[in-house]
Each structure stands twice: as C-alpha cells, then as structure tokens.
Enzyme design. Sequence first.
Site, PDB file in Angstrom:
ATOM      1  N   CYS A 146       1.032  -0.935  -0.187  1.00  0.00           N
ATOM      2  CA  CYS A 146       0.028  -0.018  -0.193  1.00  0.00           C
ATOM      3  C   CYS A 146       0.780   1.188   0.036  1.00  0.00           C
ATOM      4  CB  CYS A 146      -1.049  -0.143   1.230  1.00  0.00           C
ATOM      5  SG  CYS A 146      -1.811   1.269   1.014  1.00  0.00           S
ATOM      6  N   CYS A 149      -0.229   4.309   2.176  1.00  0.00           N
ATOM      7  CA  CYS A 149      -0.066   3.906   3.606  1.00  0.00           C
ATOM      8  C   CYS A 149       1.518   3.871   3.967  1.00  0.00           C
ATOM      9  CB  CYS A 149      -0.423   2.544   4.300  1.00  0.00           C
ATOM     10  SG  CYS A 149      -1.923   1.724   3.396  1.00  0.00           S
ATOM     11  N   ASP A 150       2.579   3.679   3.114  1.00  0.00           N
ATOM     12  CA  ASP A 150       3.933   3.320   3.652  1.00  0.00           C
ATOM     13  C   ASP A 150       4.824   4.262   2.737  1.00  0.00           C
ATOM     14  OD1 ASP A 150       2.819   1.589   5.290  1.00  0.00           O
ATOM     15  OD2 ASP A 150       3.153  -0.035   4.079  1.00  0.00           O
TER      16      ASP A 150
END
Length: 321
Positions: A146, A149-150
């Site tokens: 993701c 997200c990261d």
Amino acid sequence: MAPQSTDILIIGSGPAGLTASIYAARASLEPLLLEGEPSSTGDQPGGQLMLTTDVENFPGFPEGVMGPDLMSSLRKQAERFGTKIETVKASKVDFSSRPHKVWVGDPDAEEPTYLAQAVIISTGAKAIMLGLENETELIGKGVSTCATCDGFFFGGQEIAVIGGGDSAMEEANFLTKFADKVTIIHRRDELRASQIMQDRAKANPKIEFLWNSEVIGLNGADALESIEVKNNQTDEVTTLAVTGMFVAIGHKPNTGMFDGQIELDDEGYIATRAPSTYTNVEGVFACGDVQDKTYRQAISAAGSGCKAAIDAERWLEANVH
Ligand code: NAP
C-alpha cells in the site's frame, strides 16, 4: 450442541468489523463477532493492519499509531460496550432462509453453530503476494502492498513496484513524491494498465521499467536491502539495490464462503447497494474491503462498518423487533 442465537453476527475483525461491533454494541444489540483465527496462509484476527507498522493517516493519532496497537484498541472498545468476541473462523453460511445460519468448524455438520437475524460481513481482502520465502516477514520492513499507507517512509530511497496494472502505475507515480527512483518490474513487455496510466508513468522522469522480469529473491533480514530479479527471456539474474518493494499485483476479496449465497461482482467482491451496505440478501450487510476495491483504507473500512451497523439496526427494528 444447539445453535447459539443472536440478533447481529459480525464476521471479520478488521477496522470495518470492529467499528460495526462498537456501533451495534452501543445500540444495545449485544453483537457477536467472529474475529477469525491465525492461519499459515496469513489470516489473522485484526486483518491487514496487523501486518503494518506505523499508521500515520488514521485520524486522531497525531503521532501515528502501530497497526496492531490500533486494532487492539478497537477490539477493547468493542468489548467495553458488550460485544462478545469469539476467536473462531466461520466455515460455511446458509442465507437461504431466516434466521441466517453460520457454521464454525465442520461445514458438513447438520446443525449450524450460530443463528443470526442479521449478519454483517467484514471479511476483508488480501493483497496478492509474490510468494517469496521471506516476503511476509519483511512486510513493514521494506515490503509493502500500500503506497498510500507506507510511501512516506521511503523518502530519498530507491524502490521497486511489482506489476503492470493500474495499481502498479498509480502506486509508482505516487511513490515518486518520496523516492529518488522507482523501478516498475513487470513480467511481460506490455502493460495491462489503461493507456492514460501507462502514459503518466512513462512520462515520469523518476520511473524506470524493467521488462520481462520477475523478482525471485529478497535480501535482508531485519529490513529489505536488495532484490534478485530474473529476466525471464534470458534467465539472467541481477541484484537491484532497492530498500522498498511495493507489490501491486492485485487483491483478492475473502468471499469464497459466500459464493452462491450472495451476489458477488465479477471480481468476487460483495455487491452492495451504495450508498447503503445492503446486499441482495435480506438481513445481510457488507462493509470494508470485502466490498470495496476502490479506497481500501482503514478509515474508509471503519466508516463503512459504522454504516453497516446502523443499516442492520434499522433493518432489525423494521423487520424483527
Ligand atoms: P490487475 O489489473 O489484475 O493487474 C495485476 C498486474 O500484476 C498485471 O500486470 C499482472 O501481470 C501482474 N501480476 C499478476 N500476478 C503476478 C505475479 N505472480 N507476478 C508478477 N506479476 C503479476 O490488478 P490491479 O492493477 O490491482 O487493478 C485491479 C483493478 O482495479 C483493475 O480493474 C484496475 O483497472 C482497477 N484500478 C484502477 C485504478 C484507477 O483507475 N485509478 C487504480 C488501480 C486499480 P500480467 O499483466 O502479465 O497479467
């Protein structure tokens, strides 16, 4: 043993299922939550956030929160208001008549384990992984599924994105906001992605492509240090020094058990009647990634869990109580 009866049964304990539990419990519906159990294929109570480290985009945590800590807090919050949590995995459902029937353990058992007036499905989806030896261990330590997200954690680094679809192009473009260089590794010499997404990636000066290439090994014990890439035309293997690898080869919703019981779309996601969480079966609702292939965020899953609990509560009031 005689089946246990409940008004609301929630299957799945990621942000969607736990948020649905919190809302249903606060409405005094005493929901029963089947949180799943750990398996060798990567299933676990708490869902995908159990595989992440820092979560910095869940509102309310200015310093960020560790994925497992967030899930543990949501679980405690659900229990505080009276959710009954069982660490078991549903094995079969029968939605053909009401109350709905749910089995745990032997799916051939004559008697179901639970009878529920309303069922909320929140079994999530799994990112498809490459299946490399230490891939799961390196999730959150360089390997990710993701970019939203990261990506932030990869400032100034060189990273690889695996896949040739729209997700891979989108993730690669997004990651160039942070990374110095992004290499898209694709197993063929032609992309599956839509033309506009391809064009955008190809025009991005920070993106390079490695064609006809497959990742065959990951190096690094505590953090990803480099990857082994094989050219499937020449069999030549090279080491690519990347500290991040984003796997974007698709997702699979956890809906095997619901096939034939409920309407799924052509990719296997549960079809809900937007903007509600109603499915085509009376008294069955779905929330979170099991019905969402667009947003796939913890906060959007939690939001849809809230909607499912409110939909189920109103449905119970109109049809059962
Ligand atoms: P996808 O379209 O199924 O593409 C998966 C890609 O991964 C393909 O290029 C495939 O290669 C590759 N792949 C599959 N298994 C692999 C393996 N074991 N090893 C190496 N490569 C592998 O999946 P997606 O990109 O996640 O997209 C899913 C759906 O969401 C699509 O309908 C897409 O259009 C949509 N989507 C849209 C947007 C957008 O419009 N903004 C963004 C993301 C996703 P092959 O090509 O060789 O099969």
